[in-house]
Design an enzyme around this catalytic site. Structure first.
Site, PDB file in Angstrom:
ATOM      1  N   LYS A  64      24.479  13.650  -7.084  1.00  0.00           N
ATOM      2  CA  LYS A  64      25.924  13.763  -6.786  1.00  0.00           C
ATOM      3  C   LYS A  64      26.425  15.180  -7.105  1.00  0.00           C
ATOM      4  CE  LYS A  64      30.144  12.868  -5.829  1.00  0.00           C
ATOM      5  NZ  LYS A  64      31.234  12.576  -6.681  1.00  0.00           N
TER       6      LYS A  64
ATOM      7  N   HIS B 132      25.317  17.380  -4.355  1.00  0.00           N
ATOM      8  CA  HIS B 132      26.185  17.062  -3.207  1.00  0.00           C
ATOM      9  C   HIS B 132      27.468  17.889  -3.303  1.00  0.00           C
ATOM     10  CE1 HIS B 132      29.762  15.021  -1.641  1.00  0.00           C
ATOM     11  NE2 HIS B 132      28.999  14.564  -0.670  1.00  0.00           N
TER      12      HIS B 132
ATOM     13  N   GLU C 122      28.922  20.810  -0.989  1.00  0.00           N
ATOM     14  CA  GLU C 122      30.292  20.627  -0.445  1.00  0.00           C
ATOM     15  C   GLU C 122      31.110  21.917  -0.650  1.00  0.00           C
ATOM     16  OE1 GLU C 122      32.295  17.020  -1.920  1.00  0.00           O
ATOM     17  OE2 GLU C 122      34.010  18.292  -2.357  1.00  0.00           O
TER      18      GLU C 122
HETATM   19  P1  NBP Z   1      40.705   9.318 -13.488  1.00  0.00           P
HETATM   20  O1  NBP Z   1      39.531  10.227 -13.548  1.00  0.00           O
HETATM   21  O2  NBP Z   1      42.053   9.897 -13.314  1.00  0.00           O
HETATM   22  O3  NBP Z   1      40.713   8.421 -14.823  1.00  0.00           O
HETATM   23  C1  NBP Z   1      41.702   7.470 -15.044  1.00  0.00           C
HETATM   24  C2  NBP Z   1      41.083   6.188 -15.564  1.00  0.00           C
HETATM   25  O4  NBP Z   1      40.342   6.450 -16.760  1.00  0.00           O
HETATM   26  C3  NBP Z   1      42.159   5.187 -15.939  1.00  0.00           C
HETATM   27  O5  NBP Z   1      41.677   3.902 -15.621  1.00  0.00           O
HETATM   28  C4  NBP Z   1      42.289   5.394 -17.428  1.00  0.00           C
HETATM   29  O6  NBP Z   1      42.834   4.305 -18.110  1.00  0.00           O
HETATM   30  C5  NBP Z   1      40.851   5.563 -17.793  1.00  0.00           C
HETATM   31  N1  NBP Z   1      40.629   6.116 -19.118  1.00  0.00           N
HETATM   32  C6  NBP Z   1      40.940   7.320 -19.654  1.00  0.00           C
HETATM   33 BR1  NBP Z   1      41.889   8.617 -18.773  1.00  0.00          BR
HETATM   34  N2  NBP Z   1      40.553   7.487 -20.926  1.00  0.00           N
HETATM   35  C7  NBP Z   1      39.957   6.319 -21.237  1.00  0.00           C
HETATM   36  C8  NBP Z   1      39.327   5.858 -22.394  1.00  0.00           C
HETATM   37  N3  NBP Z   1      39.226   6.621 -23.484  1.00  0.00           N
HETATM   38  N4  NBP Z   1      38.820   4.600 -22.397  1.00  0.00           N
HETATM   39  C9  NBP Z   1      38.921   3.817 -21.306  1.00  0.00           C
HETATM   40  N5  NBP Z   1      39.492   4.208 -20.148  1.00  0.00           N
HETATM   41  C10 NBP Z   1      40.012   5.455 -20.101  1.00  0.00           C
HETATM   42  O7  NBP Z   1      40.467   8.187 -12.374  1.00  0.00           O
HETATM   43  P2  NBP Z   1      39.926   8.322 -10.877  1.00  0.00           P
HETATM   44  O8  NBP Z   1      40.506   9.486 -10.155  1.00  0.00           O
HETATM   45  O9  NBP Z   1      40.047   6.971 -10.304  1.00  0.00           O
HETATM   46  O10 NBP Z   1      38.369   8.658 -11.073  1.00  0.00           O
HETATM   47  C11 NBP Z   1      37.502   7.805 -11.778  1.00  0.00           C
HETATM   48  C12 NBP Z   1      36.136   8.464 -11.873  1.00  0.00           C
HETATM   49  O11 NBP Z   1      35.625   8.659 -10.549  1.00  0.00           O
HETATM   50  C13 NBP Z   1      36.158   9.847 -12.524  1.00  0.00           C
HETATM   51  O12 NBP Z   1      34.969  10.055 -13.226  1.00  0.00           O
HETATM   52  C14 NBP Z   1      36.208  10.779 -11.334  1.00  0.00           C
HETATM   53  O13 NBP Z   1      35.701  12.067 -11.625  1.00  0.00           O
HETATM   54  C15 NBP Z   1      35.326  10.033 -10.348  1.00  0.00           C
HETATM   55  N6  NBP Z   1      35.567  10.337  -8.930  1.00  0.00           N
HETATM   56  C16 NBP Z   1      36.825  10.528  -8.481  1.00  0.00           C
HETATM   57  C17 NBP Z   1      37.037  10.789  -7.133  1.00  0.00           C
HETATM   58  C18 NBP Z   1      38.419  10.985  -6.597  1.00  0.00           C
HETATM   59  O14 NBP Z   1      38.529  11.309  -5.405  1.00  0.00           O
HETATM   60  N7  NBP Z   1      39.462  10.737  -7.393  1.00  0.00           N
HETATM   61  C19 NBP Z   1      35.946  10.842  -6.257  1.00  0.00           C
HETATM   62  C20 NBP Z   1      34.668  10.591  -6.752  1.00  0.00           C
HETATM   63  C21 NBP Z   1      34.497  10.335  -8.089  1.00  0.00           C
HETATM   64  P3  NBP Z   1      44.421   4.261 -18.347  1.00  0.00           P
HETATM   65  O15 NBP Z   1      44.998   3.679 -17.125  1.00  0.00           O
HETATM   66  O16 NBP Z   1      44.559   3.375 -19.534  1.00  0.00           O
HETATM   67  O17 NBP Z   1      44.875   5.672 -18.617  1.00  0.00           O
END
Ligand code: NBP
Length: 473
Positions: free
Chosen positions: A184, A187, A191
């Protein structure tokens, strides 16, 4: 009752969409989020799919809701949050259960977590998911790592929710421990290079050819029917044809030229440097984003170095545009040659045995770099799993021979016009160095020996450790 097929923790944009995707595919999912409001919000928004969701207020409830052996997916912020979540889950799970980190982890962390969990009997699966919000909802590309046995237990779920390319699932097992997150990372590095090279072509179209955004949009739309057909070319065409609803100006004209980055492209470049694999197009792209951030400095420097170059005349605009298309293809070939070379070297070092034909297949749909071009790469690895470098594979030799002159012309045009194109120009430098039998490294070796007595090999004798008759001082 423990009847959920899988649990998922983290219901921000990615997790929420993955859950709906799983439910759409008939799976029953136990869901948990640190802040419960996100769980209720998803249950409220899921419509009829809510029947397949089990909202949990605690990790105990989550663990109790999943049918053993339990797969639990994490879709939370990468880094320390994952360590905290794994620590909280550990006492609630038992041998054979799976923790599958689907976030953008640094693969070094995944290797460490895999090793830490191994003695407990829990399986840690670092799994890269690509495709953003829409991919998560309707089919991402999925690069799984961990153990093959563990993958076998989640394979049905992952292949069902993944993107499909002509009916074939874009999910696959990449190798042990950190292999999935490593793939990844690369990737994302590719990108960065793909996006940067498209942006460089856009800059040439705009400043050397004087094309308007709408005209460029038409060209990218046309290119998307040829060998460059890809998601990034498609969205570039759409972006360039979009007007700002507030001002009516082309959207690109009102966007500040300062690019963001979250770090995965940089990780890819660091891995390449660490492995001693040239990845200049990726590095150029990372550096270009970093340089774009220095907006004030660039504006000040522009005043010191105004362009007083005689820009080359372009007499045949259509021919120039066709040349740009071929140059972009040549640059793309170099970027993918570099990206796949990083994966081959890392696979050897880590003993992953990365299935590079499968990597190319998994990337054909769902992810940001999806393209027709990946078919040519998977075919090359099918024909020869030990590809030395894509540049010397027969299909690529033909493409590169056709297009390298255009890359040369474009780099020369950009240099004469004072336009910065770091990824395309480093693609050409990489290609030229790779196809040059004798490089000036003879002089580098002499210099090293002169100042540091590092020794060198000779062209006319076996062995190494020869020294030159340098006069000191
Ligand atoms: P975020 O990366 O913004 O993370 C938010 C989530 O993490 C919420 O559910 C939050 O809970 C939880 N969280 C945090 Br912040 N600290 C925590 C902790 N100490 N314990 C448990 N939960 C915790 O979310 P996302 O954009 O949906 O991305 C999720 C993952 O997927 C990341 O690793 C990201 O890099 C990856 N990713 C994202 C994309 C994209 O396009 N966004 C694409 C591909 C991969 P809360 O609600 O209680 O704050």
């Amino acid at each position: 009752m423990a009847d959920a097929d899988i649990g998922l923790i983290g219901l921000a944009v990615m997790g929420r969409n993955l859950v709906l995707n799983m439910a759409d595919n008939g799976y029953r999912v136990a869901i948990y989020n640190r802040t419960y409001a996100r769980t209720t919000s998803l249950l409220n928004d899921a419509g009829p799919l809510a029947d397949r969701l089990i909202g949990c207020e605690s990790l105990d409830q989550l663990a109790a809701a999943i049918r053993p052996p339990r797969p639990v997916a994490l879709m939370i912020k990468a880094g320390e949050a994952v360590d905290q979540q794994v620590a909280a889950l550990r006492p609630l799970l038992s041998g054979g259960d799976i923790i599958m980190d689907c976030g953008n982890a640094n693969y070094h962390d995944t290797v460490r977590r895999f090793a830490e969990l191994q003695p407990t009997g829990l399986v840690y699966m670092g799994t890269g998911v690509s495709g953003g919000e829409e991919g998560a909802r309707y089919g991402p590309a999925i690069m799984a790592g961990g153990t093959r046995e563990g993958y076998g237990r989640v394979e049905d779920i992952l292949t069902s929710i993944s993107a499909k390319y002509e009916g074939e699932s874009c999910a696959g097992f990449m190798g042990t421990d950190g292999a999935g997150h490593f793939v990844k990372t690369i990737h994302n590095g590719i990108e960065y290079a793909d996006m940067q090279m498209i942006a460089e072509i856009y800059m040439i179209m705009r400043h050397a050819l004087g094309l308007s955004p709408a005209e460029m949009g038409d060209i990218f739309e046309r290119w998307n029917k040829g060998p460059l057909e890809s998601y990034l070319i498609e969205i570039t065409g759409k972006i360039l044809k979009t007007a700002d609803p507030d001002t009516g100006k082309p959207m690109v004209d009102v966007i500040l030229d300062r690019a963001g980055q979250k770090g995965t492209g940089r990780w890819a470049a660091i891995e390449a440097l660490d492995l001693g694999i040239p990845a200049t197009t990726l590095e150029g792209a990372v550096a270009a984003r970093a340089l774009s951030a220095f907006k004030d400095q660039r504006l000040a420097a522009e005043k010191l170095y105004p362009l007083d170059l005689d820009r080359p005349e372009i007499n045949d605009r259509d021919a120039a545009i066709a040349g740009l298309e071929r140059a972009l293809l040549a640059g793309k070939i170099c970027a993918y040659a570099q990206g796949f070379a990083i994966m081959a070297a890392s696979s050897e070092r880590a003993g992953w045995n990365l299935p590079l034909n499968q990597v190319a297949r998994v990337w054909r749909a769902g992810c940001i770099i999806r393209s027709r071009f990946l078919n040519v790469i998977s075919a090359a690895y099918d024909a020869n799993p030990d590809v030395t470098n894509l540049l010397v594979e027969p299909g690529f030799v033909a493409m590169m021979s056709d297009s390298q002159k255009d890359l040369r012309s474009v780099v020369s045009l950009a240099a004469e016009s004072g336009l910065p194109i770091p990824s395309l120009s480093s693609a050409l430098a990489y290609f030229d160095a790779y196809r040059t039998g004798r490089l000036p490294a003879d002089l580098i070796q002499a210099q090293r020996d002169f100042f540091g007595a590092h020794g060198f090999e000779r062209t006319d004798r076996d062995g190494g450790g020869f020294h030159g008759p340098w006069a000191m001082g």
